[in-house]
Write a protein that holds these residues in place. Structure first.
Motif, short mmCIF file in Angstrom:
data_model
loop_
_atom_site.label_atom_id
_atom_site.label_comp_id
_atom_site.label_asym_id
_atom_site.label_seq_id
_atom_site.Cartn_x
_atom_site.Cartn_y
_atom_site.Cartn_z
N ASP A 232 24.69 41.94 -15.52
CA ASP A 232 23.90 40.73 -15.30
C ASP A 232 22.74 40.63 -16.30
OD1 ASP A 232 23.28 38.37 -14.06
OD2 ASP A 232 22.54 39.26 -12.19
N TYR A 233 22.06 39.50 -16.26
CA TYR A 233 21.04 39.18 -17.27
C TYR A 233 19.86 40.13 -17.27
CZ TYR A 233 18.12 37.23 -13.52
OH TYR A 233 17.36 37.08 -12.39
N ASN A 234 19.57 40.77 -16.13
CA ASN A 234 18.38 41.64 -16.04
C ASN A 234 18.74 43.08 -15.71
OD1 ASN A 234 19.18 41.30 -13.43
ND2 ASN A 234 17.16 40.74 -12.63
N VAL A 263 29.87 40.33 -19.51
CA VAL A 263 28.48 40.47 -19.93
C VAL A 263 27.79 39.11 -19.88
CG1 VAL A 263 26.92 41.24 -21.75
CG2 VAL A 263 29.11 42.40 -21.43
N HIS A 264 26.63 39.06 -19.25
CA HIS A 264 25.86 37.81 -19.20
C HIS A 264 25.42 37.42 -20.61
CE1 HIS A 264 22.85 34.83 -18.09
NE2 HIS A 264 23.22 34.93 -16.81
N GLU A 265 25.52 36.14 -20.90
CA GLU A 265 25.24 35.65 -22.26
C GLU A 265 23.81 35.95 -22.72
OE1 GLU A 265 25.84 31.45 -22.33
OE2 GLU A 265 24.20 31.01 -20.92
N VAL A 317 36.65 42.85 -23.05
CA VAL A 317 35.26 42.41 -22.95
C VAL A 317 35.20 40.89 -22.97
CG1 VAL A 317 32.95 42.54 -23.97
CG2 VAL A 317 34.51 44.50 -24.16
N LYS A 318 34.30 40.32 -22.16
CA LYS A 318 34.13 38.86 -22.16
C LYS A 318 32.68 38.53 -21.85
CE LYS A 318 35.86 34.56 -20.03
NZ LYS A 318 36.21 33.91 -21.31
N VAL A 319 32.12 37.60 -22.60
CA VAL A 319 30.78 37.08 -22.34
C VAL A 319 30.91 35.89 -21.40
CG1 VAL A 319 28.74 35.97 -23.34
CG2 VAL A 319 29.85 37.86 -24.55
N VAL A 320 30.08 35.87 -20.34
CA VAL A 320 30.11 34.79 -19.35
C VAL A 320 28.73 34.18 -19.22
CG1 VAL A 320 32.06 35.76 -18.06
CG2 VAL A 320 29.72 36.43 -17.46
#
Length: 414
Positions: A232-234, A263-265, A317-320
């Motif tokens: 997540d982002y944090n 992975v969070h953008e 792997v993927k950015v979401v």
């Protein structure tokens, strides 16, 4: 009568004996098995060395050989599993609930064994021990059909188990091994409704689907593990890298190893190079989406990559955009085994736990913990990804059913 039918008769008759065995006798059997494995460890390791050699001659990939190989430490683990299961409460005979009806009938729901169980599995000779001791403690007999790659190891282990059963007066048919490695033998086993009450397949998706599609005996699936971790982002990035490293590289050939990282953008630009650096040292091949390849060198990912249980040092792997997109990806591709979110956002953590429909869902922990031993079950017969009867680590209690016992005083129904 074929050899397989003879074994079917033996496990059916052994179940009729075993279901009445006391907890004391069953625990004595497990401790005797531990001693027998210890006394025969040289024979078991020699047999396993032959299996490993033959696997390498067939150029089987190392991650799968790791599942096959036994070591002194893994033999010690088998022995400890026997003692751990012996120490667990016996579910058989447990009265779950009791009530009295208005007509005076006292009704109770009591835990009972399932019956003679068929176990079909690949590699991993430790499953031979886990399945046997869990079946015995829960009052079930078991008919084992291991993979051809582990036939020598399984034969040596079952011989040790049978020696132990004899010392405590339990019939050898409590644990039987099918040594015929043909596919026809598997098909015959799947039709043995007269002898078996349940079939449990444990292995790759092709094995499980073959069993589900062809068995006339009831089946509980222990599913494949296309497991996901969402960063997540944090999230604490250093700790996140360590968790992914553990989940991918500790034992990549296991069903609870992570296969896709989302992975969070907002943190992809910083996190992906960190993850790439660590995993490259472990020779992990990364296969990423177009967005992820902007931040770290990776092979382009395909649709098939996101669907695959690699069982190898390969990671998709993927950015979401956010947690919702991560959950949508998991819903589409997951085998509903184990998923994890790495986050410091309490709301996102709670949402992930509620929205993800898998057998085990984690916050800030490695998917590698999805294991009967790690969950305190002593051992497991597999990880169930279905929802009927058993889900997640399939332990001792899940190998029992129940019956209703009714105590009356000569009542008749009006």
């Amino acid at each position: 009568m074929t050899d397989l039918t003879e074994k079917g008769v033996k496990v059916r008759e052994a179940y009729r004996f075993l279901r009445l065995a006391s907890t004391t006798v069953k625990n004595q059997a497990l401790k005797a098995i531990a001693d027998s494995i210890d006394m025969n460890r040289g024979e078991i390791l020699d047999a396993n060395s032959l299996d490993v050699l033959q696997a390498r001659n067939r150029e089987i990939k190392e991650s799968l050989i790791d599942r096959l190989a036994l070591t002194e430490k893994r033999i010690d683990g088998m022995i400890q599993a026997c003692h751990d299961v012996a120490a667990l409460p016996d579910p058989v005979g447990e009265i779950e609930t009791t009530w009295v009806q208005k007509d005076g009938l006292r009704i109770s729901r009591e835990r009972v064994p399932i019956g003679a169980i068929g176990m079909i599995y690949e590699s991993r000779p430790n499953v031979t021990v886990d399945a046997s001791i869990l079946a015995l403690k829960s009052g079930n007999s078991v008919l084992l059909k291991g993979g051809s790659d582990a036939i020598n190891s399984n034969r040596a282990i079952v011989q040790a188990i049978k020696r132990a059963l004899k010392t405590v007066g339990l019939p050898g048919g409590c644990v039987e091994l099918i040594e015929d490695i043909s596919r026809d033998c598997v098909m015959e086993m799947l039709k043995m409704r007269e002898y078996l009450s349940l079939i449990i397949p444990r292995g790759g998706s092709s094995l499980i689907q073959f069993v589900v599609n062809n068995s006339t005996v009831p089946v509980i699936e222990t599913g494949t593990g296309n497991c996901h971790i969402f960063v997540d982002y944090n999230a604490d990035l250093s700790k996140a890298v360590a968790i992914i490293d553990n989940a991918k590289t500790q034992r990549p050939g296991t069903c609870n190893a992570v296969e896709t990282v989302l992975v969070h953008e907002k943190i992809a630009g910083k996190f992906l190079p960190m993850m790439k650096e660590t995993l490259s040292r472990k020779n992990v091949e990364l296969r990423g989406c177009e967005r992820s390849r902007q931040f770290a060198e990776m092979i382009p990912a395909t649709e098939e990559d996101y669907e695959t249980e690699f069982l190898d040092l390969i990671l998709a792997v993927k950015v979401v955009n956010d947690v919702k997109e991560a959950i949508e990806h998991i819903e589409r591709y997951s085998s509903h085994h184990s998923e994890s979110i790495l986050t410091e956002d309490y709301s996102n953590a709670r949402y992930f736990l509620k929205a993800v429909d898998s057998a085990a869902v984690y916050v800030n922990a490695s998917t590698r913990f999805t294991d009967g031993g790690e969950f305190g079950f002593g051992s497991e017969i597999g990880i169930s990804t279905q929802k009927l009867h058993a889900r997640g680590p399939f332990g001792l209690r899940e190998l029992t059913s129940y019956k209703y016992t009714v105590m009356g005083d000569y009542q008749v129904r009006e």
